[in-house]
Design a protein around this motif. Structure first.
Motif, PDB file in Angstrom:
ATOM      1  N   GLU A 464       0.834  -1.196   0.000  1.00  0.00           N
ATOM      2  CA  GLU A 464       0.000   0.000   0.000  1.00  0.00           C
ATOM      3  C   GLU A 464       0.876   1.258   0.000  1.00  0.00           C
ATOM      4  OE1 GLU A 464       0.888  -1.702   3.936  1.00  0.00           O
ATOM      5  OE2 GLU A 464      -0.149  -2.478   2.166  1.00  0.00           O
ATOM      6  N   ASN A 465       0.368   2.297  -0.631  1.00  0.00           N
ATOM      7  CA  ASN A 465       1.044   3.599  -0.710  1.00  0.00           C
ATOM      8  C   ASN A 465       2.362   3.551  -1.488  1.00  0.00           C
ATOM      9  OD1 ASN A 465      -0.992   4.875   0.900  1.00  0.00           O
ATOM     10  ND2 ASN A 465      -0.012   4.000   2.731  1.00  0.00           N
ATOM     11  N   GLN A 466       2.499   2.556  -2.340  1.00  0.00           N
ATOM     12  CA  GLN A 466       3.651   2.492  -3.241  1.00  0.00           C
ATOM     13  C   GLN A 466       3.178   2.904  -4.632  1.00  0.00           C
ATOM     14  OE1 GLN A 466       7.148   0.948  -2.415  1.00  0.00           O
ATOM     15  NE2 GLN A 466       6.262   2.020  -0.675  1.00  0.00           N
ATOM     16  N   HIS A 467       3.868   3.839  -5.251  1.00  0.00           N
ATOM     17  CA  HIS A 467       3.383   4.426  -6.496  1.00  0.00           C
ATOM     18  C   HIS A 467       4.336   4.187  -7.673  1.00  0.00           C
ATOM     19  CE1 HIS A 467       0.258   6.252  -4.105  1.00  0.00           C
ATOM     20  NE2 HIS A 467       1.173   6.776  -3.297  1.00  0.00           N
ATOM     21  N   TRP A 468       5.035   3.087  -7.620  1.00  0.00           N
ATOM     22  CA  TRP A 468       5.934   2.750  -8.713  1.00  0.00           C
ATOM     23  C   TRP A 468       5.144   2.126  -9.868  1.00  0.00           C
ATOM     24  CZ3 TRP A 468      10.469   4.814  -7.671  1.00  0.00           C
ATOM     25  CH2 TRP A 468      10.897   4.902  -6.344  1.00  0.00           C
ATOM     26  N   GLU A 469       5.487   2.510 -11.096  1.00  0.00           N
ATOM     27  CA  GLU A 469       4.967   1.783 -12.258  1.00  0.00           C
ATOM     28  C   GLU A 469       5.902   0.611 -12.492  1.00  0.00           C
ATOM     29  OE1 GLU A 469       4.382   1.896 -17.082  1.00  0.00           O
ATOM     30  OE2 GLU A 469       5.003   3.740 -16.072  1.00  0.00           O
TER      31      GLU A 469
END
Length: 498
Positions: A464-469
């Motif tokens: 959660e709260n990880q915004h990596w593509e």
């Protein structure tokens, strides 16, 4: 009683650990080789080396897919006679290697073990028992002409006719020169070799470089078929006869001088040369036999886009020392698969029609994409299933580490149901370098951040709260928005099953 239970639990733990170790590697082979004394020795050597499972098929390797779904190996070696290996054989391995689970990625690293004789195949297994750091190279491509990855290096230029270069032992740079010696053509061969007497004798230079530098690595491009390798500008050929490589000079055949050392061969820009074509008399088999090649990747079809081959080389070169050749090849293929799947997941379900026209393939892609594919999208589908790896996929063969370019580190730790990757960039970190320094930009665009997990993870996914593509699977992670800065630390947090 308590001691007995402890002993039983200990034995169970030992057996489970041993089974888990076995699951890491699986050998697949034709059932007919099981009872062939010489070929069964090849299978046994791999089994002993890796404590591997062994699975047998009647006709084609995909028959064992149900067992692979249960075992879920990380590495698979396919042992087969060259008479049974053609382009369709390679296509199908690439395809069923993605079908162990439901995601779009390749589920194991694989390689084919074969040889002109079973003794040659067994030698390939023995050659890969110890790691190799590549220190010398002979090439026919201009793209690696600075030779920075090697202690010694020589090349024939494929961008400037008649130009060659050398980096001898102890030297720090490559010295270039123009070949002044012309090809020698006897009077009775003038018609067959028309005009060659006016061409620089780069075939002779390649022959001498191969003899004198005795390279760990050979990298080639230019034209090729299953039966020949042309020098740049079609000035001379390397061919084979009875499993032996030779230079086909107008003055007569001269076998390549071999020292017996193990080698890596990357015909990265060549058409067709990876295709054994169901015969031990093919060039691929001759390289494995005569040149003692222990790992080789090549195309089994004509190539025009080149992403699979040049991309594998780019991952290996621009991450020098970080990945084995097999890992670099694998990561590049997953990068391609991610990009195809991002365009349309339906592309997973279609295969390029190699015996049909460009228009038919364009129509096929349009039917699932509902729009006209770009050149890269067409090229990715063309290239997806056509690269073959010959050799043990677990062989630890790497380029040497370039200290000045090793500008970031990755540390992995497991904490409960989390896997945490800490990426630390050094003051000299270069994002452009991590992305591949524009190497072969016309074939391969910028690379993502890549990481091959030391051990497989169970069901890894972004926390959660990880915004990596990212593209992520049990074996690897690729991050496409890794806009890293120098002298910084970044954390990637993954949820995993335990």
């Amino acid at each position: 009683m308590i001691k007995k239970n402890i002993l039983i639990l200990g034995l169970m733990a030992f057996c489970l650990a041993a089974f888990a170790q076995k699951e890491a590697y699986t050998v697949i082979s034709n059932k007919r080789l099981k009872n062939n004394k010489e070929w069964s020795e090849v299978i046994s050597a791999l089994q002993k080396k890796h404590k591997a499972n062994i699975l047998y098929y009647d006709s084609i390797p995909r028959e064992v897919l149900p067992q692979l779904r249960r075992i879920k190996p990380r590495y698979v070696a396919i042992v087969e006679k060259p008479e049974n290996i053609g382009r369709e054989f390679v296509f199908d391995i690439n395809r069923f290697a993605r079908q162990v689970d439901d995601d779009p990625y390749t589920d194991f690293l694989w390689g084919i073990i074969t040889g002109y004789t079973p003794e040659s195949a067994l030698q390939m297994v023995k050659n890969s028992e110890k790691p190799l750091i590549v220190k010398s190279c002979v090439s026919t491509i201009q793209e690696i002409n600075n030779g920075k990855w090697f202690d010694t290096f020589a090349y024939v230029d494929d961008h400037k006719k008649g130009v060659v270069g050398e980096k001898k032992k102890g030297e720090t740079s490559v010295t270039k020169e123009k070949v002044t010696q012309l090809m020698e053509v006897p009077e009775n061969s003038r018609r067959e070799f028309s005009g060659w007497d006016k061409e620089p004798n780069t075939l002779r230079k390649f022959y001498e470089f191969y003899r004198d530098y005795d390279p760990d690595l050979i990298v080639t491009a230019s034209h090729a078929t299953e039966m020949n390798l042309e020098m740049p500008y079609s000035i001379g050929n390397i061919k084979s006869e009875d499993g032996i490589l030779y230079a086909d000079f107008p003055t007569g055949k001269e076998n390549l001088i071999e020292s017996g050392k193990r080698r890596v061969y990357l015909p990265i820009g060549n058409c067709l040369i990876g295709n054994i074509m169901n015969t031990p008399e093919s060039m691929a088999v001759a390289w494995l036999n005569s040149a003692n090649v222990t790992a080789m990747i090549g195309y089994v079809v004509t190539t025009w886009h080149g992403r699979n081959g040049w991309g594998a080389l780019k991952y290996w070169l621009t991450n020098s020392g970080r990945y084995t050749l097999s890992e670099a090849t694998f990561l590049n293929q997953q990068d391609m698969l991610y990009q195809l799947n991002k365009v349309s997941p339906k592309l997973q379900n279609i295969n390029y029609l190699f015996d049909k026209s460009y228009v038919k393939n364009l129509e096929l892609m349009q039917s699932v994409m509902e729009k006209t594919p770009t050149r890269d999208q067409r090229g990715f589908l063309h290239d997806r299933d056509v690269l073959v790896y010959y050799g043990d996929p677990a062989w630890n063969v790497r380029l040497k580490e370039l200290k000045e370019e090793t500008d970031f580190t990755v540390k992995q730790r497991i904490k409960g149901n989390k896997c945490i990757l800490a990426i630390t960039t050094k003051p000299n970190f270069s994002l452009k370098r991590m992305q591949g320094d524009d190497f072969k930009k016309e074939h391969v665009l910028d690379l993502p951040f890549s990481y091959f997990f030391p051990k497989r993870l169970k069901n890894p996914r972004l926390a959660e709260n990880q915004h990596w593509e990212c593209a992520i699977d049990e074996n690897f992670i690729l991050i496409y928005n890794a806009d890293f800065k120098p002298n910084s630390t970044y954390e990637i947090v993954l949820n995993i099953n335990r």
